[in-house]
Enzyme design. Sequence first.
Site, PDB file in Angstrom:
ATOM      1  N   GLY A 129       3.367  -4.822   8.854  1.00 48.90           N
ATOM      2  CA  GLY A 129       3.740  -3.562   8.212  1.00 48.90           C
ATOM      3  C   GLY A 129       2.551  -2.972   7.480  1.00 48.90           C
ATOM      4  O   GLY A 129       1.856  -2.090   7.996  1.00 48.90           O
ATOM      5  N   SER A 130       2.287  -3.497   6.276  1.00 43.28           N
ATOM      6  CA  SER A 130       1.199  -2.953   5.458  1.00 43.28           C
ATOM      7  C   SER A 130      -0.144  -3.036   6.160  1.00 43.28           C
ATOM      8  O   SER A 130      -0.949  -2.106   6.051  1.00 43.28           O
ATOM      9  CB  SER A 130       1.086  -3.727   4.138  1.00 43.28           C
ATOM     10  OG  SER A 130       2.337  -4.055   3.660  1.00 43.28           O
ATOM     11  N   SER A 143       5.774  -2.842  11.692  1.00 41.04           N
ATOM     12  CA  SER A 143       7.052  -2.605  11.004  1.00 41.04           C
ATOM     13  C   SER A 143       7.060  -1.219  10.380  1.00 41.04           C
ATOM     14  O   SER A 143       6.201  -0.907   9.543  1.00 41.04           O
ATOM     15  CB  SER A 143       7.259  -3.638   9.899  1.00 41.04           C
ATOM     16  OG  SER A 143       8.300  -3.195   9.043  1.00 41.04           O
ATOM     17  N   MET A 163      18.601  -7.633   8.072  1.00 44.19           N
ATOM     18  CA  MET A 163      18.682  -8.409   6.825  1.00 44.19           C
ATOM     19  C   MET A 163      19.947  -7.963   6.111  1.00 44.19           C
ATOM     20  O   MET A 163      19.904  -7.265   5.092  1.00 44.19           O
ATOM     21  CB  MET A 163      17.422  -8.157   5.991  1.00 44.19           C
ATOM     22  CG  MET A 163      16.190  -8.838   6.576  1.00 44.19           C
ATOM     23  SD  MET A 163      14.639  -8.177   5.956  1.00 44.19           S
ATOM     24  CE  MET A 163      14.429  -6.809   7.079  1.00 44.19           C
ATOM     25  N   MET A 170      10.279 -16.088   8.844  1.00 43.07           N
ATOM     26  CA  MET A 170       9.882 -15.231   7.721  1.00 43.07           C
ATOM     27  C   MET A 170       8.744 -15.905   6.955  1.00 43.07           C
ATOM     28  O   MET A 170       8.890 -17.040   6.490  1.00 43.07           O
ATOM     29  CB  MET A 170      11.067 -15.005   6.767  1.00 43.07           C
ATOM     30  CG  MET A 170      12.205 -14.178   7.336  1.00 43.07           C
ATOM     31  SD  MET A 170      11.709 -12.583   8.008  1.00 43.07           S
ATOM     32  CE  MET A 170      10.897 -11.812   6.598  1.00 43.07           C
ATOM     33  N   ASP A 198       6.918 -12.897  10.612  1.00 46.05           N
ATOM     34  CA  ASP A 198       7.212 -11.645   9.910  1.00 46.05           C
ATOM     35  C   ASP A 198       6.949 -11.763   8.411  1.00 46.05           C
ATOM     36  O   ASP A 198       7.642 -12.505   7.716  1.00 46.05           O
ATOM     37  CB  ASP A 198       8.684 -11.269  10.156  1.00 46.05           C
ATOM     38  CG  ASP A 198       9.023  -9.902   9.601  1.00 46.05           C
ATOM     39  OD1 ASP A 198       8.095  -9.169   9.192  1.00 46.05           O
ATOM     40  OD2 ASP A 198      10.229  -9.577   9.585  1.00 46.05           O
ATOM     41  N   GLY A 199       5.943 -11.011   7.939  1.00 44.97           N
ATOM     42  CA  GLY A 199       5.673 -10.925   6.508  1.00 44.97           C
ATOM     43  C   GLY A 199       4.249 -11.326   6.157  1.00 44.97           C
ATOM     44  O   GLY A 199       3.837 -12.452   6.433  1.00 44.97           O
ATOM     45  N   GLY A 200       3.508 -10.383   5.593  1.00 47.21           N
ATOM     46  CA  GLY A 200       2.156 -10.699   5.128  1.00 47.21           C
ATOM     47  C   GLY A 200       1.169 -11.022   6.232  1.00 47.21           C
ATOM     48  O   GLY A 200       0.136 -11.645   5.991  1.00 47.21           O
ATOM     49  N   GLY A 231      12.965  -8.656   2.206  1.00 48.64           N
ATOM     50  CA  GLY A 231      13.415  -7.640   1.257  1.00 48.64           C
ATOM     51  C   GLY A 231      12.369  -6.564   0.997  1.00 48.64           C
ATOM     52  O   GLY A 231      12.716  -5.422   0.726  1.00 48.64           O
ATOM     53  N   PHE A 232      11.118  -6.934   1.097  1.00 46.28           N
ATOM     54  CA  PHE A 232      10.062  -5.983   0.764  1.00 46.28           C
ATOM     55  C   PHE A 232       8.837  -6.170   1.659  1.00 46.28           C
ATOM     56  O   PHE A 232       8.538  -7.298   2.056  1.00 46.28           O
ATOM     57  CB  PHE A 232       9.623  -6.160  -0.697  1.00 46.28           C
ATOM     58  CG  PHE A 232      10.757  -6.005  -1.669  1.00 46.28           C
ATOM     59  CD1 PHE A 232      11.134  -4.744  -2.135  1.00 46.28           C
ATOM     60  CD2 PHE A 232      11.484  -7.116  -2.081  1.00 46.28           C
ATOM     61  CE1 PHE A 232      12.211  -4.609  -3.004  1.00 46.28           C
ATOM     62  CE2 PHE A 232      12.564  -6.985  -2.957  1.00 46.28           C
ATOM     63  CZ  PHE A 232      12.928  -5.727  -3.408  1.00 46.28           C
ATOM     64  N   GLY A 233       8.166  -5.071   1.936  1.00 48.88           N
ATOM     65  CA  GLY A 233       6.880  -5.161   2.631  1.00 48.88           C
ATOM     66  C   GLY A 233       5.788  -5.457   1.608  1.00 48.88           C
ATOM     67  O   GLY A 233       6.036  -5.461   0.397  1.00 48.88           O
TER      68      GLY A 233
HETATM   69  C1  DX5 Z   1      10.297  -8.088   5.027  1.00 51.62           C
HETATM   70  C2  DX5 Z   1      10.364  -7.435   6.389  1.00 51.62           C
HETATM   71  C3  DX5 Z   1       9.051  -7.376   7.066  1.00 51.62           C
HETATM   72  C4  DX5 Z   1       8.063  -6.473   6.384  1.00 51.62           C
HETATM   73  C5  DX5 Z   1       6.684  -6.808   6.825  1.00 51.62           C
HETATM   74  O1  DX5 Z   1      11.563  -8.154   4.500  1.00 51.62           O
HETATM   75  O2  DX5 Z   1      11.250  -8.159   7.222  1.00 51.62           O
HETATM   76  O3  DX5 Z   1       9.206  -6.978   8.421  1.00 51.62           O
HETATM   77  O4  DX5 Z   1       8.310  -5.122   6.644  1.00 51.62           O
HETATM   78  O5  DX5 Z   1       5.800  -6.059   6.070  1.00 51.62           O
HETATM   79  P1  DX5 Z   1       4.369  -6.606   5.642  1.00 51.62           P
HETATM   80  O6  DX5 Z   1       3.611  -6.778   6.922  1.00 51.62           O
HETATM   81  O7  DX5 Z   1       3.846  -5.544   4.757  1.00 51.62           O
HETATM   82  O8  DX5 Z   1       4.593  -7.925   4.943  1.00 51.62           O
HETATM   83 ZN    ZN Z   2      11.198  -7.763   9.425  1.00 52.38          ZN
END
Ligand code: DX5
Ligand code: ZN
Length: 222
Positions: free
Chosen positions: A197-198, A8, A68, A137, A175-177, A142-144
Amino acid sequence: MKHLIAPSILAADFANMGRDITMLHNSNADWIHVDVMDGRFVPNISFGFPVLKAIKPLTDKIMDCHLMIEEPEKYVEEFAKQGADVITIHYEASNHLHRAMQQIKATGVMAGVALNPHTPVSLLFDILEEIDLVCLMSVNPGFGGQKFIYSTINKTKELRAEIDRRNLKTKIEIDGGVSLQNAEVLLQAGADVLVAGSAVFKADSPEQMIDRLKNVGELKKI
Ligand code: DX5
Ligand code: ZN
């Protein structure tokens, strides 16, 4: 089929976006996950068409656009025009999902539905045939950089069982974490696409982390 990795770019360095996209282009990443946030559906604003348009020519990787946003139907054609290959909208943001899936597919791209952590997968069963991808999800959107919500594993298993029972090709994306800590259990539960992402961009070597995520489960198969 081997699972897909979709880094991401929400976690990329926005001041060096071209460099980071080129890194992904040269990596073993399969898709590039593009998180679009409107400050209404989620409590954050990220980026939109100009960013997609700018990065599209830098790579031939699949642009996996996760919208989103409220009223996503209004923007489907424009996202397709600017280079989206997958357009995923939220169950919670659309009153006419069946129609929206047709609308997305009519633009020639894959049609996805994302579910917030509190939304059961069974709510999609009546239209599962219409959906190319379900994005579960595993954090509140909303946030990474948030903590993975473990109930996603059971949701993945339930959805996998239903997709297989009906012999569908619908892909399951998480998607997420997502990280090396939970990738294997997610793949065993039936996930096809892992968004990270992270885990990718905060790694010392993002390319190596992509390889490691891509190779999760490999040793067991030998
Ligand atoms: C959250 C996003 C994710 C996010 C994933 O709202 O939809 O795609 O960027 O980031 P990480 O992998 O850091 O949770
Ligand atoms: Zn996403």
